[in-house]
Design a protein around this motif. Structure first.
Motif, mmCIF file in Angstrom:
data_model
loop_
_atom_site.group_PDB
_atom_site.id
_atom_site.type_symbol
_atom_site.label_atom_id
_atom_site.label_comp_id
_atom_site.label_asym_id
_atom_site.label_seq_id
_atom_site.Cartn_x
_atom_site.Cartn_y
_atom_site.Cartn_z
ATOM 1 N N LEU A 36 0.876 -1.174 0.000
ATOM 2 C CA LEU A 36 0.000 0.000 0.000
ATOM 3 C C LEU A 36 0.918 1.229 0.000
ATOM 4 O O LEU A 36 1.707 1.407 0.936
ATOM 5 C CB LEU A 36 -0.891 0.001 1.244
ATOM 6 C CG LEU A 36 -1.708 1.273 1.423
ATOM 7 C CD1 LEU A 36 -2.807 1.348 0.378
ATOM 8 C CD2 LEU A 36 -2.315 1.342 2.810
ATOM 9 N N ARG A 69 1.580 -3.708 3.766
ATOM 10 C CA ARG A 69 1.507 -4.656 2.659
ATOM 11 C C ARG A 69 0.114 -5.268 2.605
ATOM 12 O O ARG A 69 -0.561 -5.389 3.619
ATOM 13 C CB ARG A 69 2.595 -5.727 2.783
ATOM 14 C CG ARG A 69 2.538 -6.519 4.056
ATOM 15 C CD ARG A 69 3.785 -7.355 4.230
ATOM 16 N NE ARG A 69 4.864 -6.584 4.830
ATOM 17 C CZ ARG A 69 6.138 -6.577 4.401
ATOM 18 N NH1 ARG A 69 6.480 -7.286 3.376
ATOM 19 N NH2 ARG A 69 7.040 -5.860 5.017
ATOM 20 N N ALA A 70 -0.301 -5.617 1.403
ATOM 21 C CA ALA A 70 -1.632 -6.203 1.236
ATOM 22 C C ALA A 70 -1.483 -7.716 1.309
ATOM 23 O O ALA A 70 -1.774 -8.430 0.364
ATOM 24 C CB ALA A 70 -2.220 -5.765 -0.101
ATOM 25 N N GLY A 71 -1.027 -8.164 2.452
ATOM 26 C CA GLY A 71 -0.709 -9.589 2.534
ATOM 27 C C GLY A 71 -1.602 -10.373 3.480
ATOM 28 O O GLY A 71 -1.524 -11.594 3.544
ATOM 29 N N GLY A 72 -2.463 -9.699 4.229
ATOM 30 C CA GLY A 72 -3.288 -10.396 5.220
ATOM 31 C C GLY A 72 -4.434 -11.151 4.574
ATOM 32 O O GLY A 72 -4.470 -11.336 3.363
ATOM 33 N N GLU A 73 -5.359 -11.570 5.394
ATOM 34 C CA GLU A 73 -6.515 -12.329 4.900
ATOM 35 C C GLU A 73 -7.441 -11.426 4.099
ATOM 36 O O GLU A 73 -7.892 -10.408 4.618
ATOM 37 C CB GLU A 73 -7.282 -12.885 6.093
ATOM 38 C CG GLU A 73 -6.629 -14.088 6.724
ATOM 39 C CD GLU A 73 -6.590 -15.255 5.763
ATOM 40 O OE1 GLU A 73 -7.667 -15.715 5.342
ATOM 41 O OE2 GLU A 73 -5.485 -15.710 5.418
ATOM 42 N N PRO A 74 -7.763 -11.776 2.842
ATOM 43 C CA PRO A 74 -8.736 -10.973 2.116
ATOM 44 C C PRO A 74 -10.135 -11.142 2.695
ATOM 45 O O PRO A 74 -10.407 -12.151 3.341
ATOM 46 C CB PRO A 74 -8.657 -11.509 0.691
ATOM 47 C CG PRO A 74 -8.070 -12.861 0.796
ATOM 48 C CD PRO A 74 -7.267 -12.899 2.054
ATOM 49 N N PHE A 118 -7.345 -9.164 -4.965
ATOM 50 C CA PHE A 118 -7.448 -8.041 -4.034
ATOM 51 C C PHE A 118 -8.157 -6.841 -4.640
ATOM 52 O O PHE A 118 -8.401 -5.869 -3.983
ATOM 53 C CB PHE A 118 -6.092 -7.562 -3.497
ATOM 54 C CG PHE A 118 -5.410 -8.574 -2.636
ATOM 55 C CD1 PHE A 118 -5.993 -8.979 -1.449
ATOM 56 C CD2 PHE A 118 -4.198 -9.119 -3.005
ATOM 57 C CE1 PHE A 118 -5.369 -9.905 -0.643
ATOM 58 C CE2 PHE A 118 -3.573 -10.043 -2.205
ATOM 59 C CZ PHE A 118 -4.158 -10.445 -1.027
ATOM 60 N N PHE A 167 -13.263 -7.442 -5.246
ATOM 61 C CA PHE A 167 -13.978 -6.442 -4.451
ATOM 62 C C PHE A 167 -14.810 -5.496 -5.323
ATOM 63 O O PHE A 167 -15.364 -4.532 -4.856
ATOM 64 C CB PHE A 167 -12.987 -5.652 -3.583
ATOM 65 C CG PHE A 167 -12.439 -6.493 -2.463
ATOM 66 C CD1 PHE A 167 -13.139 -6.621 -1.284
ATOM 67 C CD2 PHE A 167 -11.253 -7.193 -2.617
ATOM 68 C CE1 PHE A 167 -12.657 -7.416 -0.258
ATOM 69 C CE2 PHE A 167 -10.766 -7.987 -1.604
ATOM 70 C CZ PHE A 167 -11.463 -8.109 -0.418
ATOM 71 N N HIS A 173 -6.816 3.621 5.202
ATOM 72 C CA HIS A 173 -5.404 3.941 4.982
ATOM 73 C C HIS A 173 -4.786 4.616 6.204
ATOM 74 O O HIS A 173 -3.654 4.316 6.565
ATOM 75 C CB HIS A 173 -5.250 4.803 3.723
ATOM 76 C CG HIS A 173 -5.545 4.028 2.463
ATOM 77 N ND1 HIS A 173 -5.883 4.618 1.282
ATOM 78 C CD2 HIS A 173 -5.571 2.689 2.226
ATOM 79 C CE1 HIS A 173 -6.089 3.674 0.365
ATOM 80 N NE2 HIS A 173 -5.917 2.503 0.921
ATOM 81 N N THR A 191 -3.919 1.981 8.555
ATOM 82 C CA THR A 191 -2.714 1.212 8.231
ATOM 83 C C THR A 191 -1.538 1.775 9.028
ATOM 84 O O THR A 191 -0.654 1.049 9.462
ATOM 85 C CB THR A 191 -2.397 1.316 6.712
ATOM 86 O OG1 THR A 191 -3.569 0.966 6.002
ATOM 87 C CG2 THR A 191 -1.266 0.402 6.315
ATOM 88 N N GLN A 203 -19.682 -4.178 2.654
ATOM 89 C CA GLN A 203 -19.496 -5.099 3.779
ATOM 90 C C GLN A 203 -19.381 -4.334 5.088
ATOM 91 O O GLN A 203 -19.917 -4.743 6.116
ATOM 92 C CB GLN A 203 -18.214 -5.913 3.595
ATOM 93 C CG GLN A 203 -18.403 -7.109 2.694
ATOM 94 C CD GLN A 203 -17.159 -7.970 2.621
ATOM 95 O OE1 GLN A 203 -16.043 -7.467 2.776
ATOM 96 N NE2 GLN A 203 -17.336 -9.244 2.375
ATOM 97 N N GLN A 263 -12.666 -4.534 8.892
ATOM 98 C CA GLN A 263 -13.035 -5.204 7.638
ATOM 99 C C GLN A 263 -11.828 -5.295 6.709
ATOM 100 O O GLN A 263 -11.782 -6.144 5.833
ATOM 101 C CB GLN A 263 -14.182 -4.415 6.969
ATOM 102 C CG GLN A 263 -14.737 -5.012 5.680
ATOM 103 C CD GLN A 263 -13.943 -4.613 4.424
ATOM 104 O OE1 GLN A 263 -13.206 -3.626 4.434
ATOM 105 N NE2 GLN A 263 -14.100 -5.378 3.365
ATOM 106 N N ALA A 318 -8.707 -6.109 7.193
ATOM 107 C CA ALA A 318 -7.601 -6.797 7.860
ATOM 108 C C ALA A 318 -6.549 -7.289 6.874
ATOM 109 O O ALA A 318 -5.419 -7.569 7.271
ATOM 110 C CB ALA A 318 -8.133 -7.968 8.688
ATOM 111 N N ARG A 319 -6.897 -7.365 5.581
ATOM 112 C CA ARG A 319 -5.884 -7.803 4.622
ATOM 113 C C ARG A 319 -4.782 -6.761 4.449
ATOM 114 O O ARG A 319 -3.725 -7.049 3.893
ATOM 115 C CB ARG A 319 -6.538 -8.132 3.273
ATOM 116 C CG ARG A 319 -7.166 -6.965 2.547
ATOM 117 C CD ARG A 319 -7.936 -7.456 1.316
ATOM 118 N NE ARG A 319 -8.360 -6.383 0.427
ATOM 119 C CZ ARG A 319 -9.432 -5.623 0.608
ATOM 120 N NH1 ARG A 319 -10.194 -5.808 1.678
ATOM 121 N NH2 ARG A 319 -9.750 -4.682 -0.245
ATOM 122 N N VAL A 320 -5.029 -5.540 4.914
ATOM 123 C CA VAL A 320 -4.013 -4.482 4.831
ATOM 124 C C VAL A 320 -3.718 -3.864 6.208
ATOM 125 O O VAL A 320 -2.572 -3.566 6.530
ATOM 126 C CB VAL A 320 -4.466 -3.364 3.856
ATOM 127 C CG1 VAL A 320 -3.496 -2.197 3.868
ATOM 128 C CG2 VAL A 320 -4.597 -3.916 2.429
#
Ligand code: SF4
Lengths: 56, 371
Positions: free
Chosen positions: A40, A49-54, B3, B7, B196, B199, B229, B248, B250-252
């Motif tokens: 990101l 980083r966009a590495g976690g759970e989608p 990703f 979405f 963001h 993050t 969502q 929501q 959590a992937r970032v």
């Protein structure tokens, strides 16, 4: 942005955005990164980083 | 691309929209604020609000970096740009923000050396390439852009770049949210949290929303399905009588944020006792200045800036838009005297501004609806 190449010495990575444009990104806040990772990036700096759970 | 595409899946979107309909109590009106301008932009661009039942209202919040810069601060930037020998650098969005008598673009037309940069590091590069000139970077933005400025200042110090300085107008997201909740003219049920910013700062700083105000908050990604969502998660909390911080995105977004970024920001910046926000007035401890350790690179120490407070133009209702009290199209000058080509207020300048986002995307859907 996806990491294409890492210049660990200078703390920079060459990254590619979804639309295809390339930029040199400051990676000091997320190091170490490896080629292929998704980052990101805001104002030329990788924040995470966009590495976690989608989601879905 | 993974990703992203998943979405934007319209079918999945309709499924979540159906779950939202099932989650609302008929007869109850829900007001959910999306804090971040990035969310506002996505909502209008993808027509997210068209998928919501009429009793779920999305209220646009104050999280658009360009929108909240007060007029006096723009004037300060323009004054610096006119200083002899200065190369004034800023993000592209700032060029058209109206000051009291001109914009930075007008200043450039008058001969000031104003240059657009993509990042503060580009400004530092310009300084190194022009050692005989003074290079000033106009730093704006929330906790998403502040780390970039902080890293740049660290580099400037490490490389002893003496002809570089920063006019720091970074702001923080929590104080205006608190101010909004304290204001009597707005009743909100819950929040879509800024993915963001989170993050960097993590989810914890938003804990005050449920703890002190009983409001649910869901940190959200920026794709249409993320937002749907997140709305659903807020509604489910409300339905269950719960209020908590959920993530929501959590992937970032790691729960604790980016600790390295927070550490560097703490070294390079200090909190200002108060700062003026466009349309919202002065808010305590809501902005960052350059810390004493980096004072040498503080443009406000190096040059004298007017620092004069300037009232917004009478016709401008940006304050009400930023507080979510009115919708963009309810401003009297929207789309007539105020357009993205000739903005009166800041919310019409940046793509993240509610007025610009609505002007560029949303009004067409609304015109269809009204017709
Ligand atoms: S239409 Fe223009 S003046 Fe009115 S609120 Fe929007 S940006 Fe401000």
């Amino acid at each position: 942005m996806r990491v294409l190449e890492v210049d660990a010495e200078r703390g920079l990575a060459l990254c590619c955005a979804q639309a295809g444009e390339r930029a040199s990104v400051e990676i000091g806040l997320v190091e170490p990164v490896t080629a292929g990772e998704l980052l990101l990036v805001h104002a030329g700096t990788a924040l995470g980083r966009a590495g976690g759970e989608p989601g879905p | 691309m993974k990703f992203v595409d998943e979405f934007r899946d319209a079918e999945l979107g309709r499924v979540v929209a159906g779950e939202i309909v099932a989650a609302v109590e008929p007869g109850r009106h829900y007001k959910v604020m999306e804090v971040c301008g990035g969310h506002t932009h996505s909502i209008y661009k993808y027509g997210v609000d068209d998928l919501l039942p009429s009793n779920v209202e999305l209220v646009h919040g104050p999280g658009c970096p360009v929108c909240v810069i007060p007029m006096g601060r723009v004037d300060d930037g323009i004054a610096l740009a006119h200083e002899p020998g200065v190369i004034f650098t800023c993000f592209g969005d700032m060029l058209r923000v109206p000051g009291s008598s001109q914009t930075l673009l007008d200043a450039k037309a008058d001969g000031a050396d104003v240059r657009i940069v993509y990042s503060p590091l580009d400004a530092l590069r310009i300084a190194k390439q022009n050692p005989e000139r003074e290079v000033v970077f106009f730093a704006i933005g929330f906790e998403t852009t502040a780390p970039s400025t902080a890293l740049t200042l660290r580099r400037a110090r490490a490389e002893s770049v003496g002809n570089f300085s920063v006019m720091c107008s970074h702001v923080t997201i929590v104080p205006p949210l608190r101010a909004l909740l304290e204001s009597p003219d707005l009743r909100l049920d819950g929040f879509i949290g800024p993915g963001h910013v989170a993050t960097v700062v993590g989810a914890r700083p938003f804990q005050f929303l449920p703890d002190q105000y009983g409001k649910p908050v869901v940190i959200s990604g920026f794709e249409p399905l993320d937002i749907l969502q997140s709305v659903l998660m807020v509604l489910r909390q409300l339905g269950a009588g719960r209020a908590t911080v959920e993530n929501q995105y959590a992937r970032v977004v790691p729960w604790e944020g980016n600790l390295r970024a927070l550490e560097i920001m703490a070294e390079v910046f200090a909190l200002r006792p108060h700062f003026e926000w466009r349309g919202l007035g002065f808010i305590s401890q809501s902005a960052l200045r350059i810390s004493d350790a980096y004072a040498e690179w503080d443009a406000e120490e190096r040059f004298s800036v007017p620092g004069v407070r300037v009232a917004d133009p009478k016709a401008c209702q940006c304050g009400e838009v930023l507080k979510g009290v009115i919708k963009p199209w309810e401003c009297k000058v929207f789309g007539t005297a105020c357009t993205p080509e000739r903005p009166i207020g800041t919310c019409m300048v940046s793509p993240e501004g509610a007025c610009a986002a609505y002007y560029n995307y949303g009004r067409f859907a609304r015109e269809r609806e009204v017709a």
